[in-house]
Design an enzyme around this catalytic site. Structure first.
Site, short mmCIF file in Angstrom:
data_model
loop_
_atom_site.label_atom_id
_atom_site.label_comp_id
_atom_site.label_asym_id
_atom_site.label_seq_id
_atom_site.Cartn_x
_atom_site.Cartn_y
_atom_site.Cartn_z
N CYS A 115 42.39 36.98 38.50
CA CYS A 115 41.27 36.72 39.40
C CYS A 115 40.29 35.72 38.77
O CYS A 115 39.96 35.83 37.60
CB CYS A 115 40.51 38.03 39.63
N HIS A 116 39.82 34.81 39.59
CA HIS A 116 38.78 33.88 39.13
C HIS A 116 37.42 34.57 39.16
O HIS A 116 37.13 35.32 40.10
CB HIS A 116 38.73 32.66 40.04
N GLU A 159 37.60 41.34 45.46
CA GLU A 159 36.30 41.98 45.21
C GLU A 159 36.09 43.12 46.22
O GLU A 159 35.59 44.20 45.86
CB GLU A 159 35.18 40.94 45.33
N ASP A 166 35.99 61.52 41.45
CA ASP A 166 35.44 61.99 40.17
C ASP A 166 34.37 63.05 40.37
O ASP A 166 34.34 64.06 39.67
CB ASP A 166 34.84 60.81 39.39
#
EC number: 4.6.1.17
Lengths: 162, 162, 162, 162, 162, 162
Positions: free
Chosen positions: E77-78, E114, E128
């Site tokens: 990924c950039h 993203e 979690d």
């Protein structure tokens, strides 16, 4: 405070140099490193038999991810929007892996440090994955090969491999 | 899934080796690197006149912080509770800064990678802070000098500097 | 301040639960995920012809590195000294890559989140490397398969793949 | 190299102090900070009407995550296996949010820096989320309230709030 | 080195694709995920009574911070200058939290990864915070809903929820 | 999902504000902090005799690196391409180190948070390096001094030091 501010330790002060006025241009840098090892380790890498996995494949990923981390590792480095990273290997020797890292950006600063950091991370990862069989491996020399783009002009050096 | 799981690409699979059974012991590793540069750059470092700041002081901090980042940079490295890092320089030469990084831990794996990563980050930071005047600097060779603690035994090599 | 401290918003307060009293034991967790894609994408992965590189090899590295980043990504997760990570694939289907991530530790908390995070990062990386040809890929379901060690007892579920 | 190693700049050398010999004990530290703001900003926080979201809830998460990042932010800090973090607020005043951060560990070094870093990150996040309406907010004083565990003994100071 | 450089393993080489020539445009991506759980867990989330805190509030922060970490987690990924992130929930069901993550940028690459990373981190954080009472929760499917901006054209898929 | 999406908890939702439409301009922010300590600690700092190294030199590096980490520490902060950071000290007092952090960017959002984060990290690092001799040190007040650039206009406040 400004009036009373004595520029403490002016000559030794660390700062991230202001690059606000620099032009956004395309820039590229190529760095070189290598890892010298025993012939046995080298042949194990070629056979893909190191127990931690395919060494060069993992090292490539490490180099690309490290290029993105450069500004976190090198304190005075500016954060840079990297636009491309390529890692290439030459494993034609009996005892040495040659590493070439190319990094590109369109930005206000060069990517020399990103290329050098990528090449170093590749070499360190090769060391890590082979160290169970060969702790005497030697990394480097590591150096900048070419740099293009930016006001300070291009740079190119002869390869130290011959 | 387990029954049908073909261990895809078994020989090339990257994994973080299981160290659950290894003993917690005190461990130490020392790594060496160096940066070779022009005499003018070297004398500017000694005078503390590089515009980005006191080069070796910044590089020391970079090395210590990089040691703590080792498991983020080297993919198969285990995270390690580092208990001490020391970076030392020898700048008695006209054109070379010698770097020695010592890392200690009390843990289940050695700290060779932490020491090598610290030494590399120190060298890269020296390059970064001097590159405006000298892009032809060369980093390394970088190598493990000694390693103590752990089941695989101690390691020690002769310095390549003579 | 202590006297006047009103426990603001007591029932909604986020905190990292105190685990100081929990025993250090060996723990292991296995998580599952999968990526469903077009048959063409799947066959390109098997041929290793995706332009960004060998997909599963990169995804494995991503999963292992993500396991180490779990406490940075999941806010209330305790930092854990991971002692081993293994990522395995089953690519025997025509359109689905099955992912199994196993994480081990010797510590005071379990590694369920580390295994789930690793499996998720593997799946996301497969998506990333194939998205130029197939944006309709679907990730998951992602779930915990087994968990051993620790006071809360073992956990095991039937695979949802049949 | 060892023989010729001049301990460069001995008195100014940064190092991460060796804690290999220190005992593993339970440790806890509590730090305090506060943010002073306009009454209007304070009442908007209480009403939960700041456009970026519920300020204190986000700030709590920021503080907990920052505690885990302490060794990345503070150069000479040892990485520590934090076992618990709790952030509490007192918003009973008209213009001030009081912040108390409690951090616990079972380790070889104290968690003063983790508590102070958490409290600072909480305060900075409150500033960030309210700065569109009030840039004149003031953070701090920030200080250690208590510290228990470890050889150097306990520490406790009177609160500066009265 | 260039002449002798054999493009080792050309077809399997991982690289970060060069995007230097791509146009800077406004881009947006929306990703979906969900967490299926027991009715009891779901009702506890709605009551805000999970012991680790207000689950969805923490998960939102986790998703936003993970969006910023995408290039650290996904190897190829950039790095992208994200200009906005929004996380929304639908908790109207008895046993499922629906998650929608929207990410915007003005840059040379899309923000699909993203958005998917944010949605995944939100789901993992929900897991979690509830896992003490319900380890059998299932995350996903996780997929891209829409993508706009950039040369490759827009993308939109039907929701899998009906 | 969109139709049924209830904007859960609309007033309390955390989001990273969309700045896609904001203009790219040059921006600068200056933040102030200070550390008040015993006279003995202050004189040790000036003599450079703190055992962890030259305190202010390390703290400068910490501040610069923290400025680059701001978007990782402050949840709703946009990632910003920092173009310059400068940390200055005034140590002319007997018991106080004054800290001024200046951060510059060319971007769509201001750098107030980067300057405040840098100043805070500098102060925390000073505390860390001196805490073995003086745990009663007090950090702050920490505040924004000036801010220029951007649509919301310039900001400037009187120094609180007199």
């Amino acid at each position: 405070m400004d009036e009373q501010l004595t520029h403490f330790n002016e000559q030794n002060r660390a700062k991230m140099v202001d690059v606000s006025e620099k032009a956004v241009t395309k820039r590229e840098a190529v760095a070189f490193s290598k890892v010298v090892m025993s012939k046995e380790t080298m042949s194990r890498i070629k056979e893909g038999k190191i127990s931690k996995g395919d060494v060069l494949s993992v090292a490539q990923v490490a180099g690309i991810m490290a290029a993105k981390k450069t500004a976190e590792i090198i304190p005075m480095c500016h954060p840079i929007p990297i636009t491309g990273v390529d890692i290439q290997f030459d494993d034609s020797s009996e005892d040495t892996v040659l590493i070439e890292a190319t990094v590109k950006t369109t930005g206000v600063t060069g990517v020399e440090m990103e290329a050098l950091t990528a090449a170093s991370a590749v070499a360190l990862t090769i060391y890590d994955m082979c160290k169970a069989m060969d702790k005497a491996m030697v990394i480097g020399p590591t150096y900048l090969v070419t740099k293009t783009g930016g006001k300070s002009g291009d740079f190119s050096r002869e390869s130290m491999e011959s």
